[in-house]
Scaffold this motif. Sequence first.
Motif, PDB file in Angstrom:
ATOM      1  N   ASP A 109      47.589  38.932  41.814  1.00  0.00           N
ATOM      2  CA  ASP A 109      47.743  37.672  41.082  1.00  0.00           C
ATOM      3  C   ASP A 109      46.615  37.564  40.048  1.00  0.00           C
ATOM      4  N   THR A 168      43.764  30.511  35.846  1.00  0.00           N
ATOM      5  CA  THR A 168      45.035  29.889  35.479  1.00  0.00           C
ATOM      6  C   THR A 168      45.423  30.260  34.051  1.00  0.00           C
ATOM      7  N   GLY A 220      49.270  31.422  44.261  1.00  0.00           N
ATOM      8  CA  GLY A 220      49.786  31.481  42.896  1.00  0.00           C
ATOM      9  C   GLY A 220      48.792  30.821  41.956  1.00  0.00           C
ATOM     10  N   ASN A 235      49.095  29.206  39.435  1.00  0.00           N
ATOM     11  CA  ASN A 235      49.453  27.872  38.923  1.00  0.00           C
ATOM     12  C   ASN A 235      49.240  26.773  39.944  1.00  0.00           C
ATOM     13  N   SER A 288      55.302  27.776  43.483  1.00  0.00           N
ATOM     14  CA  SER A 288      54.096  28.399  42.947  1.00  0.00           C
ATOM     15  C   SER A 288      54.154  29.926  43.117  1.00  0.00           C
ATOM     16  N   ALA A 328      56.663  31.702  42.968  1.00  0.00           N
ATOM     17  CA  ALA A 328      57.637  32.251  42.016  1.00  0.00           C
ATOM     18  C   ALA A 328      56.971  32.706  40.727  1.00  0.00           C
ATOM     19  N   THR A 329      55.755  32.180  40.466  1.00  0.00           N
ATOM     20  CA  THR A 329      55.065  32.551  39.215  1.00  0.00           C
ATOM     21  C   THR A 329      54.158  33.762  39.394  1.00  0.00           C
ATOM     22  N   PRO A 338      52.797  37.394  39.289  1.00  0.00           N
ATOM     23  CA  PRO A 338      53.202  38.477  38.387  1.00  0.00           C
ATOM     24  C   PRO A 338      53.925  39.586  39.167  1.00  0.00           C
TER      25      PRO A 338
END
Lengths: 456, 456
Positions: free
Chosen positions: A313, A317, A330, A332, A449, A451-452, A454
């Motif tokens: 990750d 941010t 995540g 985010n 979260s 889902a974001t 990489p």
Amino acid sequence: MSENNIPYKIYLEESEMPRNWYNVRGDMKNKPAPLLNPATLKPMTAKELGAVFCDELVQQELDNDNCYIPIPEEIRDFYKMYRPSPLVRAYCLEKKLGTPAKIYYKFEGNNTSGSHKLNSAIAQAYYAKKQGLKGVTTETGAGQWGTALSMACSYFDLDCKVYMVKVSYEQKPFRREVMRTYGASVTPSPSESTEVGRRILEKHPGTTGSLGCAISEAVEAATSTEGYRYVLGSVLNQVLLHQSVIGMETKAALDKYNIKPDMIIGCAGGGSNLGGLISPFMGEKLRGEADYQIIAVEPASCPSLTRGKYAYDFCDTGMVCPLAKMYTLGSNFIPSANHAGGLRYHGMSSTLSQLYADGLMEARSVEQTAVFDAATQFARVEGILPAPESAHAIRVAIDEAVKCKETGEDKTIVFGLTGTGYFDMVAYQKYNDGEMSDYIPTDAELEASFATLPKV
Amino acid sequence: MSENNIPYKIYLEESEMPRNWYNVRGDMKNKPAPLLNPATLKPMTAKELGAVFCDELVQQELDNDNCYIPIPEEIRDFYKMYRPSPLVRAYCLEKKLGTPAKIYYKFEGNNTSGSHKLNSAIAQAYYAKKQGLKGVTTETGAGQWGTALSMACSYFDLDCKVYMVKVSYEQKPFRREVMRTYGASVTPSPSESTEVGRRILEKHPGTTGSLGCAISEAVEAATSTEGYRYVLGSVLNQVLLHQSVIGMETKAALDKYNIKPDMIIGCAGGGSNLGGLISPFMGEKLRGEADYQIIAVEPASCPSLTRGKYAYDFCDTGMVCPLAKMYTLGSNFIPSANHAGGLRYHGMSSTLSQLYADGLMEARSVEQTAVFDAATQFARVEGILPAPESAHAIRVAIDEAVKCKETGEDKTIVFGLTGTGYFDMVAYQKYNDGEMSDYIPTDAELEASFATLPKV
């Protein structure tokens, strides 16, 4: 009251202070995964890292082999001004709890930065000076790290540029003034002084900033200015290495009195304190020489170990930094604003993440009202007003001591008291006024979260 | 860097900690003048004092004979939680100044109250508990004493009522919250909860309070409530007695390394820190066993020793407390509001006043900008952010070390670093912004204040 001649506070002699940092990676069979270049998804090379970090720190970051790294004399001299920190026997807390458990805490708050952060700040400043740099840049949220770095830079006469999340800059003017007193320049982030800052301000004129944005500004300021590098106060391998001084001292103090702990407890945000505290004990465990129960304590509002995914990750941010493999919520993920303490980082040190994945340590999450209950209980009998971060470890130490009362076991519990709460009185006030609430993210929030993350 | 094997920080072993307080009055030929009853102008009797103070504290207040008073085990146990405090060799400051002088400081700030005040707070709370009292009352201005007393009372499970000067209550919410966290009730003064408070509020509806008014409220609350007594954090003989633990530890630490100081420097407000620090050294001086240069440092804005009169005066601006013979600026004297540090008391401990009158110690006054210059210089090399009060002593220590550089003398200088400046960042900000100004009262102002001295 002292039994078996164990004093309230065990102080090492100056001659007993560690001369080496201990690099736990040297003893790990499964090494922590390397940082990846976000563009190429290949491991970051020393050269690439050298554009951002000081050369010797890059070496330390990449060194997975050497177990002992000598602490330079100049750093040991600085350590002598505020170290060794005391290992305290919590006689009064034990008595209050009526527990047969023996509780010890390693107290890192007796320096002006108010926390263990100074252990790595002085090391990073030293290597910057040695490299002939003019200064360093960093970001700070609540201000503990920025304060520590300001102190370290003033000692080595280095310029120190701190990007402070704007909301903290405005709400914590005292922290800001401590940094200024040590000669640092403190800029509210986002600012007009960087390209990324200007871009963000244009897009979100009223923003009060975020840690991710401040990191991006600090990195830009370092890489775009001759003679500057960027420094970071947690997460990185090099930081855990410097913080091993906490664990080395703790172990030396325990050994001096033939004390063998059963469990070691530390709070965990990015992992700098926990990683440092447990390092020599984890080393013994990795080498099969001893066994300890090791517990990381994190806030239920930001549960990276207990509910996160072990994946590559972004560390920031803004997604400009290298990718790290770690337990993460995540990049985010933003913890609820009502969370009072630190430990708000979405990820976790790669080294600790690997150790956790390998089953060598446990993790627990605790809610903040329970944390402040523990903090207040501790303060009233042991005197020290703990930082909310540190109080996460107190919570679990008390819980374990109460369990011992129930079972009659006289376990030896060691926990890390990372710092003091002088600058956290707004949170204490909420607690004192009965207005503190708890917050636990829902599964759906975490899934969104994740889902974001990489695709690596 | 340590030379002659003298470590950066000298910590006594627990077994080397003092078991007695030292009462310098026992060795004084000229005893401090007694407190007088303001109505009769006769010395206050034990019975009269017992209506306000705890019985054993009254005995200590009146004891001019016994040199050593055993420290009860319960107090020694509490001391062990935060004492011994370190005696620090200021190697980095010496190097920065390029002085041949050897500088040591006794650092009392490593406890949550942030200062030496805890040494007497725990003693006073202990005697209140022993007497079977329910609680104690006190006043606090900036909040250091109130914080210390709150900690001590929570340890002994005593109720603690703090009357906090209203302007501080509003401007220093963090101090207030620390006290509340330790379970104290904090009332802004003047308040509706006392007769004197109601009277003052009626007369001056918009007042932000004063220390004198808060003292009056605290005394009324103690004397009008069953099971309560009033406690005070400075000035009194008993407080100096408890604070002698500072000097006893300092002397033991110096003796351990065969170090003989040439001069001992301390800041002086009411005199609790200075009186405690110098006590065993003054004892040797009084007994003709050794000689030391002893220097009290006070603010030029509140110069009780250097420009005050040695006379009987009220201890409070409300003029309800006993009269004390002391160096005083008059109980109506109010230091300029622009003065940032503590040390704002109009008078001085009777014991120190007598010693000063007898030529056994010197006094110097310093201006506040110079004090903050010294504070900042010290913080940047020694790490610790000093309280403005403590920085008065730093100023003179630096001045003396610079003189040594000029003369080539390698004097040994010991000074008291009484506390930390975390809650004084408003003053540091003024200094950082170049907006700090100095203020020295004119002769005419002092004469006007002297005119209000009681005729005794």
